[in-house]
Design an enzyme around this catalytic site. Structure first.
Site, PDB file in Angstrom:
ATOM      1  N   ASN A   1       0.801  -1.231   0.000  1.00 60.63           N
ATOM      2  CA  ASN A   1       0.000   0.000   0.000  1.00 60.63           C
ATOM      3  C   ASN A   1       0.837   1.286   0.000  1.00 60.63           C
ATOM      4  O   ASN A   1       0.457   2.266  -0.620  1.00 60.63           O
ATOM      5  CB  ASN A   1      -1.024  -0.007   1.151  1.00 60.63           C
ATOM      6  CG  ASN A   1      -0.375   0.068   2.501  1.00 60.63           C
ATOM      7  OD1 ASN A   1       0.723  -0.445   2.695  1.00 60.63           O
ATOM      8  ND2 ASN A   1      -1.037   0.695   3.439  1.00 60.63           N
TER       9      ASN A   1
ATOM     10  N   SER B   1       6.248  -6.466  -1.312  1.00 57.30           N
ATOM     11  CA  SER B   1       5.128  -7.334  -1.706  1.00 57.30           C
ATOM     12  C   SER B   1       5.319  -7.732  -3.167  1.00 57.30           C
ATOM     13  O   SER B   1       5.791  -6.932  -3.991  1.00 57.30           O
ATOM     14  CB  SER B   1       3.814  -6.572  -1.547  1.00 57.30           C
ATOM     15  OG  SER B   1       2.779  -7.299  -2.186  1.00 57.30           O
TER      16      SER B   1
ATOM     17  N   GLU C   1       4.237  -3.853  12.661  1.00 59.22           N
ATOM     18  CA  GLU C   1       3.377  -2.714  12.285  1.00 59.22           C
ATOM     19  C   GLU C   1       2.174  -3.294  11.565  1.00 59.22           C
ATOM     20  O   GLU C   1       2.273  -3.653  10.388  1.00 59.22           O
ATOM     21  CB  GLU C   1       4.135  -1.745  11.370  1.00 59.22           C
ATOM     22  CG  GLU C   1       5.352  -1.090  11.995  1.00 59.22           C
ATOM     23  CD  GLU C   1       5.019  -0.077  13.072  1.00 59.22           C
ATOM     24  OE1 GLU C   1       3.829   0.138  13.375  1.00 59.22           O
ATOM     25  OE2 GLU C   1       5.961   0.492  13.632  1.00 59.22           O
TER      26      GLU C   1
ATOM     27  N   GLY D   1      -2.363  -3.923  11.108  1.00 58.41           N
ATOM     28  CA  GLY D   1      -3.534  -3.185  10.643  1.00 58.41           C
ATOM     29  C   GLY D   1      -4.104  -2.223  11.676  1.00 58.41           C
ATOM     30  O   GLY D   1      -3.720  -2.240  12.849  1.00 58.41           O
TER      31      GLY D   1
ATOM     32  N   CYS E   1      -2.782   2.328   6.336  1.00 60.00           N
ATOM     33  CA  CYS E   1      -2.978   1.723   7.661  1.00 60.00           C
ATOM     34  C   CYS E   1      -3.630   2.713   8.612  1.00 60.00           C
ATOM     35  O   CYS E   1      -4.509   2.360   9.387  1.00 60.00           O
ATOM     36  CB  CYS E   1      -1.656   1.218   8.217  1.00 60.00           C
ATOM     37  SG  CYS E   1      -0.341   2.446   8.202  1.00 60.00           S
TER      38      CYS E   1
ATOM     39  N   GLU F   1     -11.024  -4.079   9.982  1.00 59.10           N
ATOM     40  CA  GLU F   1     -10.304  -3.089   9.183  1.00 59.10           C
ATOM     41  C   GLU F   1     -10.834  -3.142   7.752  1.00 59.10           C
ATOM     42  O   GLU F   1     -10.765  -4.184   7.103  1.00 59.10           O
ATOM     43  CB  GLU F   1      -8.795  -3.381   9.170  1.00 59.10           C
ATOM     44  CG  GLU F   1      -8.045  -2.378   8.317  1.00 59.10           C
ATOM     45  CD  GLU F   1      -6.552  -2.636   8.230  1.00 59.10           C
ATOM     46  OE1 GLU F   1      -6.138  -3.808   8.163  1.00 59.10           O
ATOM     47  OE2 GLU F   1      -5.799  -1.648   8.203  1.00 59.10           O
TER      48      GLU F   1
ATOM     49  N   LYS G   1      -2.138  -2.735  21.038  1.00 62.24           N
ATOM     50  CA  LYS G   1      -3.126  -3.823  20.946  1.00 62.24           C
ATOM     51  C   LYS G   1      -2.846  -4.648  19.672  1.00 62.24           C
ATOM     52  O   LYS G   1      -1.687  -4.913  19.337  1.00 62.24           O
ATOM     53  CB  LYS G   1      -4.546  -3.238  20.978  1.00 62.24           C
ATOM     54  CG  LYS G   1      -4.884  -2.559  22.319  1.00 62.24           C
ATOM     55  CD  LYS G   1      -6.094  -1.652  22.284  1.00 62.24           C
ATOM     56  CE  LYS G   1      -7.413  -2.284  21.979  1.00 62.24           C
ATOM     57  NZ  LYS G   1      -8.515  -1.290  21.936  1.00 62.24           N
TER      58      LYS G   1
ATOM     59  N   GLY H   1       0.010  -4.020  16.783  1.00 64.11           N
ATOM     60  CA  GLY H   1       1.432  -4.357  16.792  1.00 64.11           C
ATOM     61  C   GLY H   1       2.207  -3.752  17.934  1.00 64.11           C
ATOM     62  O   GLY H   1       1.640  -3.261  18.911  1.00 64.11           O
TER      63      GLY H   1
ATOM     64  N   GLU I   1       8.797   2.664  14.736  1.00 63.32           N
ATOM     65  CA  GLU I   1       9.663   3.064  13.636  1.00 63.32           C
ATOM     66  C   GLU I   1       9.800   4.579  13.689  1.00 63.32           C
ATOM     67  O   GLU I   1       9.086   5.250  14.425  1.00 63.32           O
ATOM     68  CB  GLU I   1       9.053   2.612  12.315  1.00 63.32           C
ATOM     69  CG  GLU I   1       8.988   1.097  12.270  1.00 63.32           C
ATOM     70  CD  GLU I   1       8.689   0.528  10.903  1.00 63.32           C
ATOM     71  OE1 GLU I   1       9.507  -0.256  10.401  1.00 63.32           O
ATOM     72  OE2 GLU I   1       7.619   0.834  10.358  1.00 63.32           O
TER      73      GLU I   1
HETATM   74  P1  NDP Z   1      -0.202  -8.817   4.159  1.00 60.86           P
HETATM   75  O1  NDP Z   1      -0.108  -9.155   5.588  1.00 60.86           O
HETATM   76  O2  NDP Z   1      -0.999  -9.676   3.267  1.00 60.86           O
HETATM   77  O3  NDP Z   1       1.259  -8.762   3.497  1.00 60.86           O
HETATM   78  C1  NDP Z   1       2.312  -8.024   4.056  1.00 60.86           C
HETATM   79  C2  NDP Z   1       3.626  -8.623   3.618  1.00 60.86           C
HETATM   80  O4  NDP Z   1       3.755  -9.941   4.177  1.00 60.86           O
HETATM   81  C3  NDP Z   1       3.741  -8.794   2.096  1.00 60.86           C
HETATM   82  O5  NDP Z   1       5.069  -8.557   1.688  1.00 60.86           O
HETATM   83  C4  NDP Z   1       3.386 -10.276   1.916  1.00 60.86           C
HETATM   84  O6  NDP Z   1       3.926 -10.815   0.748  1.00 60.86           O
HETATM   85  C5  NDP Z   1       4.066 -10.868   3.156  1.00 60.86           C
HETATM   86  N1  NDP Z   1       3.589 -12.196   3.530  1.00 60.86           N
HETATM   87  C6  NDP Z   1       2.429 -12.821   3.194  1.00 60.86           C
HETATM   88  N2  NDP Z   1       2.374 -14.050   3.748  1.00 60.86           N
HETATM   89  C7  NDP Z   1       3.530 -14.220   4.452  1.00 60.86           C
HETATM   90  C8  NDP Z   1       4.064 -15.283   5.245  1.00 60.86           C
HETATM   91  N3  NDP Z   1       3.405 -16.434   5.426  1.00 60.86           N
HETATM   92  N4  NDP Z   1       5.275 -15.115   5.821  1.00 60.86           N
HETATM   93  C9  NDP Z   1       5.932 -13.951   5.670  1.00 60.86           C
HETATM   94  N5  NDP Z   1       5.500 -12.916   4.918  1.00 60.86           N
HETATM   95  C10 NDP Z   1       4.296 -13.039   4.330  1.00 60.86           C
HETATM   96  O7  NDP Z   1      -0.699  -7.320   4.132  1.00 60.86           O
HETATM   97  P2  NDP Z   1      -1.116  -6.471   2.892  1.00 60.86           P
HETATM   98  O8  NDP Z   1      -0.029  -6.524   1.887  1.00 60.86           O
HETATM   99  O9  NDP Z   1      -2.472  -6.841   2.471  1.00 60.86           O
HETATM  100  O10 NDP Z   1      -1.108  -4.978   3.506  1.00 60.86           O
HETATM  101  C11 NDP Z   1      -2.189  -4.400   4.085  1.00 60.86           C
HETATM  102  C12 NDP Z   1      -2.108  -4.479   5.596  1.00 60.86           C
HETATM  103  O11 NDP Z   1      -0.933  -3.835   6.069  1.00 60.86           O
HETATM  104  C13 NDP Z   1      -3.261  -3.752   6.243  1.00 60.86           C
HETATM  105  O12 NDP Z   1      -3.738  -4.500   7.311  1.00 60.86           O
HETATM  106  C14 NDP Z   1      -2.610  -2.460   6.732  1.00 60.86           C
HETATM  107  O13 NDP Z   1      -3.295  -1.833   7.788  1.00 60.86           O
HETATM  108  C15 NDP Z   1      -1.261  -2.957   7.136  1.00 60.86           C
HETATM  109  N6  NDP Z   1      -0.319  -1.836   7.219  1.00 60.86           N
HETATM  110  C16 NDP Z   1       0.137  -1.455   8.460  1.00 60.86           C
HETATM  111  C17 NDP Z   1       0.976  -0.339   8.595  1.00 60.86           C
HETATM  112  C18 NDP Z   1       1.501   0.072   9.900  1.00 60.86           C
HETATM  113  O14 NDP Z   1       2.464   0.832   9.926  1.00 60.86           O
HETATM  114  N7  NDP Z   1       0.944  -0.366  11.023  1.00 60.86           N
HETATM  115  C19 NDP Z   1       1.357   0.470   7.406  1.00 60.86           C
HETATM  116  C20 NDP Z   1       0.822  -0.046   6.175  1.00 60.86           C
HETATM  117  C21 NDP Z   1       0.017  -1.156   6.097  1.00 60.86           C
HETATM  118  P3  NDP Z   1       3.091 -10.827  -0.640  1.00 60.86           P
HETATM  119  O15 NDP Z   1       2.328  -9.542  -0.696  1.00 60.86           O
HETATM  120  O16 NDP Z   1       4.160 -10.924  -1.652  1.00 60.86           O
HETATM  121  O17 NDP Z   1       2.213 -12.010  -0.556  1.00 60.86           O
END
Ligand code: NDP
Length: 464
Positions: A137, A162, A235, A237, A269, A368, A438, A441, A445
């Protein structure tokens, strides 16, 4: 995005066309990158602070110089509109500049008072090879949040973008190399979560893993990392509340709600995911919000005049529709539909949507929602807004809109969140710590906190 015959094919979310390709790496590639990063760490950790700073500054300079091209690439692979993409690329440079400017003090220790055993002091040392897993994102900004402090402190880092958005990470790593970053200090390993992500989490040869993504994947990464001895930042959702008090500047709050929810097509997020507005002003506020939302032009973000691009994926689109279809999801007063006519049909477009008073248990208020849907609930007091705000498992960001210092303070001290804004939502400068509480995470950062994460204390006692 598709994965086949050793490569990832990235799809442009606005057109369905191919945006580019990247290597589909596997666990062996991760292990090789970690070994290379370890060799690089041995040398990089011994490089003086001034030289480390100069390379970070130069990387930022090259990113700024190439910002138009990088922004176009980001829009093409991720979908966000060009001005937002440019903003994100500039954000990357700002984070690198911030850490470059404090590299000289990144490893400062403390001098401790003389004890019965002599004088003592602490040295701060880099921790080794670090790992990072990031989502699609905000792929450019989050890359900076994780890599800049780690590298500034003298570590090397292996980053997994990703598979939906690997292209900017590769382009920026090439610029870092051009800036003089030694081989192996910033390694990008492109591939799937199940392949590359899992291997990074399970690696025993990395000292830290900073993960940004969903709560479910975060839990899995924690499980996979268990017993490997690495330190973690999670970090995850969020479902940020925005509370508008009766004494708020209504026009300012409306503008904040529109940018807070519809920026990046609602896929941030810390987007405004639930809005609570005081009864006394609810009608006026909602009318103005509807009018402002109706003005948002939706389309391919590469084109001029477009205010909101597509969702990143078809699954994301389906998720929004299913949340809206669920029982108790409230009254849709603006938008509510997928856009399919003409050129829209090839992309993942959804109208910016406002929903009034969904049930508390509806996914719109309890989960979310990662897309352009804003639920609005009217409340009879700040206390009841805070009660609502704290009802979800999340605790990422929160904002209150008010002209009262008392309301600001009451909200800030009562809301479950890692970051609280007053009369603003979303923006996070590099110098302030950022992270969630909560289910959102742990760990921080940005700011000096990130440097602490990427260094370790060694205590030295010198006996007379
Ligand atoms: P995901 O959890 O689906 O993916 C995040 C990363 O984890 C991607 O690189 C993904 O790879 C990887 N991944 C997937 N499966 C595994 C696994 N089994 N082991 C290790 N890594 C894995 O999240 P989204 O990409 O859908 O992102 C959206 C989410 O991120 C939302 O919930 C959002 O709120 C959160 N977010 C939180 C932020 C924060 O700072 N708190 C900031 C931005 C987003 P791949 O995509 O290649 O499958």
């Amino acid at each position: 995005m598709t994965e086949e015959s050793g490569k990832i094919t990235v799809t442009n979310p606005a057109t369905g066309e191919i945006a580019g390709t990247a290597k589909l790496c596997n666990a062996d590639d991760v292990n090789a990158a970690v070994e290379k990063a370890y060799d690089a760490f041995l040398k990089w950790s011994a490089v003086g602070a001034n030289k480390r700073a100069a390379i970070l500054f130069k990387t930022a300079e090259l990113v700024r110089r190439n910002q138009d091209e990088l922004a176009r690439l980001l829009t093409t692979e991720q979908g966000k509109i060009l001005p937002e993409a440019k903003n994100e690329v500039q954000g990357f440079a700002a984070v690198y500049e911030f850490y470059a400017s404090i590299t000289g003090t990144a490893r400062n220790g403390d001098a401790l008072p003389k004890s019965d055993y002599g004088y003592a002091f602490t040295m701060r040392e880099p921790i080794g090879v670090c790992g990072a897993i990031i989502p699609w994102n905000m792929p450019v900004l989050i890359m900076a949040w994780k890599t800049a402090p780690a590298i500034a402190a003298g570590n090397s880092i292996v980053l997994k973008p990703s598979a939906k958005t690997p292209l900017c990470a590769l382009a920026i790593a090439a610029l870092a190399k051009e800036a003089g970053m030694p081989d192996g200090v910033l390694e990008i390993v492109t591939g799937s979560g199940e392949g590359v992500g899992r291997a990074l989490a399970q690696s025993r040869n990395i000292a830290s893993l900073s993960f940004t993504g969903s709560v479910a994947t975060g839990k899995e990464v924690e499980r996979l990392s268990c017993g490997t001895g690495k330190r973690l930042i999670m970090e995850l959702g969020g479902s940020d509340p925005m509370v508008v008090c009766a004494d708020a500047d209504i026009d300012k709050a409306v503008a904040g709600a529109v940018s807070g929810r519809f920026y990046n097509c609602g896929q941030t997020c810390t987007a405004v995911k639930r809005l609570f507005v005081a009864d006394e002003i609810a009608d006026e506020f909602t009318e103005k919000l509807k009018a402002a939302t109706a003005k948002i032009t939706v389309g391919n973000g590469i084109l001029k005049g477009i205010r909101m691009g597509p969702l990143n994926s078809r699954e994301g689109l389906a998720g929004i529709e299913s949340a809206l279809e669920r029982k108790g999801s409230g009254e849709v007063v603006s938008g509510g539909n997928r856009l399919t006519e003409g050129a829209f049909g090839a992309g993942n477009f959804f109208e910016p949507t406002i929903v009034l008073n969904p049930d508390e248990k509806s996914p719109l208020l309890s989960e979310e929602i990662f897309g352009p849907v804003l639920p609005v609930v009217s409340v009879n007091s700040l206390e009841s807004a805070i009660e609502y705000a704290n009802k979800t498992p999340f605790g990422l960001g929160a904002s209150v809109w008010t002209t009262s210092l008392k309301n600001s303070y009451t909200f800030a001290e009562s809301v479950d969140a890692g970051i609280v804004w007053v009369n603003r939502h979303l923006k996070i400068p590099p110098e302030v710590p950022f992270g969630g509480e909560k289910a959102s995470g742990y760990g921080r950062e940005n700011g000096l906190d990130a440097l602490k994460h990427y260094t370790r204390d060694k205590t030295v006692i010198i006996s007379p």
